[in-house]
Design a protein around this motif. Structure first.
Motif, PDB file in Angstrom:
ATOM      1  N   THR A 157       0.874  -1.181   0.000  1.00 26.87           N
ATOM      2  CA  THR A 157       0.000   0.000   0.000  1.00 26.87           C
ATOM      3  C   THR A 157       0.907   1.225   0.000  1.00 26.87           C
ATOM      4  OG1 THR A 157      -0.137  -0.142   2.424  1.00 26.87           O
ATOM      5  CG2 THR A 157      -1.948  -1.092   1.153  1.00 26.87           C
ATOM      6  N   PRO A 158       1.480   1.556  -1.151  1.00 18.30           N
ATOM      7  CA  PRO A 158       2.561   2.543  -1.196  1.00 18.30           C
ATOM      8  C   PRO A 158       2.152   3.984  -0.921  1.00 18.30           C
ATOM      9  CG  PRO A 158       2.002   1.827  -3.398  1.00 18.30           C
ATOM     10  CD  PRO A 158       1.236   0.942  -2.459  1.00 18.30           C
TER      11      PRO A 158
ATOM     12  N   VAL B  69       8.485   1.273  -6.236  1.00 19.42           N
ATOM     13  CA  VAL B  69       9.938   1.207  -6.372  1.00 19.42           C
ATOM     14  C   VAL B  69      10.607   1.970  -5.237  1.00 19.42           C
ATOM     15  CG1 VAL B  69      11.890   1.625  -7.900  1.00 19.42           C
ATOM     16  CG2 VAL B  69       9.701   0.963  -8.880  1.00 19.42           C
ATOM     17  N   TRP B  70      10.010   3.111  -4.848  1.00 17.47           N
ATOM     18  CA  TRP B  70      10.547   3.858  -3.703  1.00 17.47           C
ATOM     19  C   TRP B  70      10.519   2.975  -2.451  1.00 17.47           C
ATOM     20  CZ3 TRP B  70      12.442   8.896  -4.051  1.00 17.47           C
ATOM     21  CH2 TRP B  70      12.825   9.479  -2.834  1.00 17.47           C
TER      22      TRP B  70
ATOM     23  N   THR C  26      13.250   1.702   0.620  1.00 16.21           N
ATOM     24  CA  THR C  26      12.963   2.167   1.983  1.00 16.21           C
ATOM     25  C   THR C  26      12.436   1.015   2.839  1.00 16.21           C
ATOM     26  OG1 THR C  26      10.793   2.996   1.223  1.00 16.21           O
ATOM     27  CG2 THR C  26      12.603   4.570   1.281  1.00 16.21           C
ATOM     28  N   GLY C  27      11.128   0.741   2.755  1.00 19.78           N
ATOM     29  CA  GLY C  27      10.536  -0.272   3.612  1.00 19.78           C
ATOM     30  C   GLY C  27      11.095  -1.670   3.405  1.00 19.78           C
ATOM     31  N   ASN C  28      11.341  -2.063   2.143  1.00 22.43           N
ATOM     32  CA  ASN C  28      11.906  -3.390   1.903  1.00 22.43           C
ATOM     33  C   ASN C  28      13.281  -3.523   2.548  1.00 22.43           C
ATOM     34  OD1 ASN C  28       9.624  -3.937   0.426  1.00 22.43           O
ATOM     35  ND2 ASN C  28      10.695  -4.532  -1.448  1.00 22.43           N
ATOM     36  N   ASN C  29      14.091  -2.468   2.431  1.00 23.85           N
ATOM     37  CA  ASN C  29      15.395  -2.478   3.094  1.00 23.85           C
ATOM     38  C   ASN C  29      15.238  -2.567   4.605  1.00 23.85           C
ATOM     39  OD1 ASN C  29      17.002  -2.335   0.802  1.00 23.85           O
ATOM     40  ND2 ASN C  29      17.071  -0.107   0.789  1.00 23.85           N
ATOM     41  N   ALA C  30      14.284  -1.814   5.145  1.00 24.25           N
ATOM     42  CA  ALA C  30      14.067  -1.807   6.593  1.00 24.25           C
ATOM     43  C   ALA C  30      13.690  -3.196   7.096  1.00 24.25           C
ATOM     44  CB  ALA C  30      12.983  -0.796   6.964  1.00 24.25           C
ATOM     45  N   ARG C  31      12.807  -3.875   6.370  1.00 24.00           N
ATOM     46  CA  ARG C  31      12.394  -5.219   6.798  1.00 24.00           C
ATOM     47  C   ARG C  31      13.552  -6.215   6.692  1.00 24.00           C
ATOM     48  NH1 ARG C  31       7.141  -4.242   3.847  1.00 24.00           N
ATOM     49  NH2 ARG C  31       5.565  -3.900   5.462  1.00 24.00           N
ATOM     50  N   THR C  32      14.339  -6.103   5.634  1.00 22.11           N
ATOM     51  CA  THR C  32      15.425  -7.056   5.420  1.00 22.11           C
ATOM     52  C   THR C  32      16.497  -6.937   6.486  1.00 22.11           C
ATOM     53  OG1 THR C  32      15.028  -7.086   3.035  1.00 22.11           O
ATOM     54  CG2 THR C  32      17.214  -7.777   3.780  1.00 22.11           C
TER      55      THR C  32
ATOM     56  N   ALA D 170      14.919   0.716  11.988  1.00 21.17           N
ATOM     57  CA  ALA D 170      13.827   1.515  12.564  1.00 21.17           C
ATOM     58  C   ALA D 170      13.207   2.460  11.556  1.00 21.17           C
ATOM     59  CB  ALA D 170      14.345   2.312  13.763  1.00 21.17           C
ATOM     60  N   ALA D 171      13.948   2.827  10.508  1.00 19.74           N
ATOM     61  CA  ALA D 171      13.471   3.781   9.515  1.00 19.74           C
ATOM     62  C   ALA D 171      12.816   3.040   8.352  1.00 19.74           C
ATOM     63  CB  ALA D 171      14.623   4.647   9.037  1.00 19.74           C
ATOM     64  N   GLY D 172      12.475   3.785   7.293  1.00 19.32           N
ATOM     65  CA  GLY D 172      11.991   3.168   6.069  1.00 19.32           C
ATOM     66  C   GLY D 172      10.503   3.276   5.831  1.00 19.32           C
ATOM     67  N   PHE D 173       9.736   3.688   6.839  1.00 13.59           N
ATOM     68  CA  PHE D 173       8.285   3.787   6.712  1.00 13.59           C
ATOM     69  C   PHE D 173       7.803   5.140   7.237  1.00 13.59           C
ATOM     70  CE2 PHE D 173       9.153  -0.743   7.298  1.00 13.59           C
ATOM     71  CZ  PHE D 173       8.484  -1.295   6.217  1.00 13.59           C
ATOM     72  N   ILE D 174       6.676   5.597   6.723  1.00 12.39           N
ATOM     73  CA  ILE D 174       5.964   6.695   7.361  1.00 12.39           C
ATOM     74  C   ILE D 174       4.785   6.072   8.077  1.00 12.39           C
ATOM     75  CG2 ILE D 174       4.571   8.761   6.994  1.00 12.39           C
ATOM     76  CD1 ILE D 174       6.445   9.621   4.832  1.00 12.39           C
ATOM     77  N   ALA D 175       4.967   5.879   9.359  1.00 11.22           N
ATOM     78  CA  ALA D 175       3.966   5.231  10.210  1.00 11.22           C
ATOM     79  C   ALA D 175       4.335   5.508  11.659  1.00 11.22           C
ATOM     80  CB  ALA D 175       3.932   3.719   9.967  1.00 11.22           C
ATOM     81  N   PRO D 176       3.361   5.598  12.546  1.00  3.23           N
ATOM     82  CA  PRO D 176       3.677   5.784  13.964  1.00  3.23           C
ATOM     83  C   PRO D 176       4.625   4.693  14.453  1.00  3.23           C
ATOM     84  CG  PRO D 176       1.343   6.140  13.588  1.00  3.23           C
ATOM     85  CD  PRO D 176       1.894   5.607  12.303  1.00  3.23           C
ATOM     86  N   GLY D 177       5.662   5.124  15.165  1.00  8.01           N
ATOM     87  CA  GLY D 177       6.656   4.206  15.696  1.00  8.01           C
ATOM     88  C   GLY D 177       7.906   4.101  14.854  1.00  8.01           C
TER      89      GLY D 177
END
Length: 399
Positions: free
Chosen positions: A19-20, A308-309, A313-319, A323-330
């Motif tokens: 859900t980009p 692709v963004w 960001t998020g894919n790197n964070a999960r791998t 703590a970064a990579g998403f715009i979400a609380p926390g």
């Protein structure tokens, strides 16, 4: 408590490829370096009104800061390979708010004995815990796997907090001989990235698809070539027969990267795509290495640039469990505000990426602190931000 609010965003990217876009959101609020709220300004009025710093995005795009998952740091803001100072701070101006080290392999006189290998990893990790060039977070201290390392050594590294490893530059007669070190590193909670493809520096060896299937690392480094790509058949075996993350880099083969991206997107494997620059190397210092890769892959593959963004960001964070990579609380408050570059035929940042234009970055926030205005490296953005209170010292243009 330090609070920062970004308001009046035209588009907010989530960093999650599934859900980009964050629907019906124009405001992001952080406290003490962590995002605490994402939504509509009217619903977050109390938080915005009490924020110490308010950034008005003026209808432009707010995105998670880019994570360069393959950046060759050593110690300090210096690259011995390119003899360049200030390169990491310059990368922040390219929207890169954190980097992951693939091993401090460019250190002068890099050791191969177990004691020296451990010492280099621990020293790099420890130094960058206390040093944030340009506000960047550097995930350093990636132990280079060597045949001299024993399980006891990996226990020492785990105790010291080392969480990264790189295979491909150790003194192995045959890369297949690194199996025991890869298993031991993983057993001690260390994420292993493996070189793939042809040799990239003198003294290293090519690593084939069969080597990768045998070694089974967590991440197939520069699967599109670093710089020489694997065969199509070999890449497809890695995609189809393993679960490892598939890293696409600027310093690799673009044709291969586009094919891999499309294949993974079509086959429902997009979560395995991670993006990095693989710089500084012989390719050079590239502050725009990651955003350029996102633009190239978006425009040539036809895949949604917001997805692709998310791979950067998020894919790197999960791998790498960051703590970064998403715009979400926390999540860590690492943000990039950008727009179509001045003169582009696109109306906004995502439109620019879709046609291969590099967006203009107009603000970078790391750890909840505004670091840059009007990037010194990207083209000028069509729409600039307004900041309260004004911070003219962050921009040569005084905006």
């Amino acid at each position: 408590m330090t609070t920062l609010a970004v308001v009046d965003a035209g588009t907010v990217l989530s960093g999650d490829h599934r859900t980009p876009l964050i629907a019906d959101a124009d405001t992001v609020v952080s406290e003490d370096g962590t995002i605490v709220a994402v939504g509509r300004r009217g619903d977050l009025a109390t938080l915005v009104d009490t924020a110490e710093v308010v950034i008005d995005a003026n209808g432009s795009t707010v995105a998670p800061g880019l994570i360069d998952s393959h950046c060759h740091v050593v110690l300090g803001d210096y690259t011995p390979r390119q003899k360049t100072v200030d390169f990491l701070a310059s990368y922040v101006h390219g929207g890169i708010t954190s980097v992951v080290s693939p091993g401090e392999i460019h250190a002068q006189g890099r050791p191969h004995d177990a004691t020296g290998v451990k010492a280099l990893a621990i020293a790099a990790m420890s130094c960058f815990r206390n040093f944030h060039p340009g506000g960047m977070t550097v995930h350093a201290g990636s132990v280079v796997l060597e045949p001299t390392l024993t399980d006891e050594d990996f226990a020492d590294l785990e105790k010291a907090g080392v969480r990264l490893a790189k295979f491909g530059f150790g003194l192995y007669e045959d890369p297949a001989d690194g199996y025991d070190q890869v298993r031991s590193a993983q057993a001690h909670g260390i994420t292993v990235m493996c070189h793939s493809g042809g040799a990239s520096i003198p003294g290293s060896k090519p690593i084939t698809p069969d080597h990768l299937l045998h070694l089974a690392p967590d991440v197939c480094g520069h699967v599109n070539g670093g710089p020489t790509s694997l065969s199509i058949e070999g890449v497809d075996k890695i995609i189809g027969e393993t679960s490892m993350a598939l890293q696409l880099v600027q310093a690799g083969n673009l044709r291969s990267a586009v094919r891999i991206l499309r294949k993974c997107h079509e086959e429902g494997r997009f979560d395995r795509i991670v993006i990095g620059s693989d710089t500084p190397t012989g390719t050079g210092v590239m502050p725009l290495g990651v955003i350029k890769t996102v633009a190239e892959l978006s425009s040539l593959s036809g895949i949604d640039p917001a997805q692709v963004w998310a791979a950067a960001t998020g894919n790197n964070a999960r791998t790498w469990d960051l703590a970064a990579g998403f715009i979400a609380p926390g999540a860590a408050a690492d943000l990039v505000i950008m727009d179509a570059p001045w003169g582009s035929t696109a109306p906004d940042a995502l439109g620019a990426l879709a046609i291969g234009d590099i967006p203009g970055i107009t603000a970078v926030v790391t750890q909840g602190v505004l670091r840059n205005l009007t990037s010194r490296n990207t083209p000028r953005a069509a729409r600039l931000v307004d900041v309260t209170p004004p911070m003219p010292h962050l921009s040569a243009a005084g905006h």
